[in-house]
Design an enzyme around this catalytic site. Sequence first.
Site, PDB file in Angstrom:
ATOM      1  N   ASP A   1       0.865  -1.180   0.000  1.00 56.10           N
ATOM      2  CA  ASP A   1       0.000   0.000   0.000  1.00 56.10           C
ATOM      3  C   ASP A   1       0.905   1.234   0.000  1.00 56.10           C
ATOM      4  O   ASP A   1       1.762   1.389   0.873  1.00 56.10           O
ATOM      5  CB  ASP A   1      -0.904   0.004   1.234  1.00 56.10           C
ATOM      6  CG  ASP A   1      -1.844   1.194   1.244  1.00 56.10           C
ATOM      7  OD1 ASP A   1      -2.816   1.177   0.462  1.00 56.10           O
ATOM      8  OD2 ASP A   1      -1.590   2.142   2.016  1.00 56.10           O
TER       9      ASP A   1
ATOM     10  N   ASN B   1      -1.478  13.409  -5.644  1.00 55.26           N
ATOM     11  CA  ASN B   1      -2.673  13.776  -6.399  1.00 55.26           C
ATOM     12  C   ASN B   1      -3.186  15.158  -6.008  1.00 55.26           C
ATOM     13  O   ASN B   1      -3.555  15.969  -6.866  1.00 55.26           O
ATOM     14  CB  ASN B   1      -3.781  12.740  -6.169  1.00 55.26           C
ATOM     15  CG  ASN B   1      -3.719  11.577  -7.154  1.00 55.26           C
ATOM     16  OD1 ASN B   1      -3.155  11.697  -8.223  1.00 55.26           O
ATOM     17  ND2 ASN B   1      -4.285  10.453  -6.766  1.00 55.26           N
TER      18      ASN B   1
ATOM     19  N   ASP C   1      -4.082   2.719  -4.917  1.00 55.90           N
ATOM     20  CA  ASP C   1      -2.621   2.689  -4.772  1.00 55.90           C
ATOM     21  C   ASP C   1      -2.155   1.401  -4.091  1.00 55.90           C
ATOM     22  O   ASP C   1      -1.134   1.399  -3.393  1.00 55.90           O
ATOM     23  CB  ASP C   1      -2.146   3.909  -3.982  1.00 55.90           C
ATOM     24  CG  ASP C   1      -2.799   4.003  -2.607  1.00 55.90           C
ATOM     25  OD1 ASP C   1      -3.707   3.195  -2.317  1.00 55.90           O
ATOM     26  OD2 ASP C   1      -2.401   4.875  -1.807  1.00 55.90           O
TER      27      ASP C   1
ATOM     28  N   HIS D   1      -3.757  14.700 -10.969  1.00 60.56           N
ATOM     29  CA  HIS D   1      -3.907  13.280 -11.243  1.00 60.56           C
ATOM     30  C   HIS D   1      -2.905  12.772 -12.278  1.00 60.56           C
ATOM     31  O   HIS D   1      -2.540  11.587 -12.261  1.00 60.56           O
ATOM     32  CB  HIS D   1      -5.331  12.979 -11.710  1.00 60.56           C
ATOM     33  CG  HIS D   1      -6.344  13.118 -10.611  1.00 60.56           C
ATOM     34  ND1 HIS D   1      -6.475  12.185  -9.610  1.00 60.56           N
ATOM     35  CD2 HIS D   1      -7.268  14.090 -10.350  1.00 60.56           C
ATOM     36  CE1 HIS D   1      -7.442  12.561  -8.772  1.00 60.56           C
ATOM     37  NE2 HIS D   1      -7.937  13.704  -9.201  1.00 60.56           N
TER      38      HIS D   1
ATOM     39  N   ASP E   1      -0.774   9.482 -11.755  1.00 59.62           N
ATOM     40  CA  ASP E   1      -0.659   8.381 -12.719  1.00 59.62           C
ATOM     41  C   ASP E   1       0.799   8.069 -13.023  1.00 59.62           C
ATOM     42  O   ASP E   1       1.188   6.900 -13.153  1.00 59.62           O
ATOM     43  CB  ASP E   1      -1.401   8.739 -14.008  1.00 59.62           C
ATOM     44  CG  ASP E   1      -2.913   8.772 -13.827  1.00 59.62           C
ATOM     45  OD1 ASP E   1      -3.401   8.227 -12.818  1.00 59.62           O
ATOM     46  OD2 ASP E   1      -3.598   9.346 -14.699  1.00 59.62           O
TER      47      ASP E   1
END
Length: 242
Positions: A126, A134, A169, A139, A143
């Site tokens: 995680d 973000n 994530d 975003h 990405d």
Amino acid sequence: MRIRPGDPLSAASRREPASSGRAAATPSVTGIASAPRAPDTASIMGVPEAELTPNVQRALLSLMGEVDQLRRETEALRAKVRDLETLADHDVFLPVLNRRAFLREVSKALALAERHDAPSSLIFLDLNGFKAINDSHGHAAGDAALRAVADLIAAHVRETDAVGRLGGDEFGIVLTLTPVSAAERKAEELVSTLAATPIVHEGQTLHVGAAWGVRALEAGIGVDEAMAAADAAMYARKAATG
């Protein structure tokens, strides 16, 4: 009975050498007729030579052309099916498996452990700091960070292992035929490498970390149990490290 020189049978006897001479010449003709020749379409298809009329030959050639065309079309369709299967199994944005395909790999590893007593291991990762990327950089930067993480993980596992994005994530890794102790070392290595590898996006340096959990994929447990146990181990480690 003696045969006189003038008798017909005597003449026939005297002609035998000539007859033998003609017989001796025959092999040269036979040799020419029996010389090997390339098999034609008709012989391959088993059609008797007497039936090979021009119409039959044209029909056979047409049929073979159609069969060849169908074979090419079938191969093209099979290639397209393989491509579609690959697309269906992979994440939309990342070069890793999607959740559905990854769970299938977990199931395969559990089946291997059940049948051959050959356990593997599951790593649950995680990311830490992904939401901040973000929120602060947009975003597109998020990405880019996910792609960098996926590339890093893929570069540090074997081809026989499986890497998947479980959602958001979160990433999962199946280490085939790997004991838990070795999986824990691999998880620590991945997290350390990730922390030490800055991600550059449009001139900005991004940093992400990760928490991890490991669960043995052994006989007697199911896919959901294995995933839940690895997830719980990850959250326990994250809580312990603050």
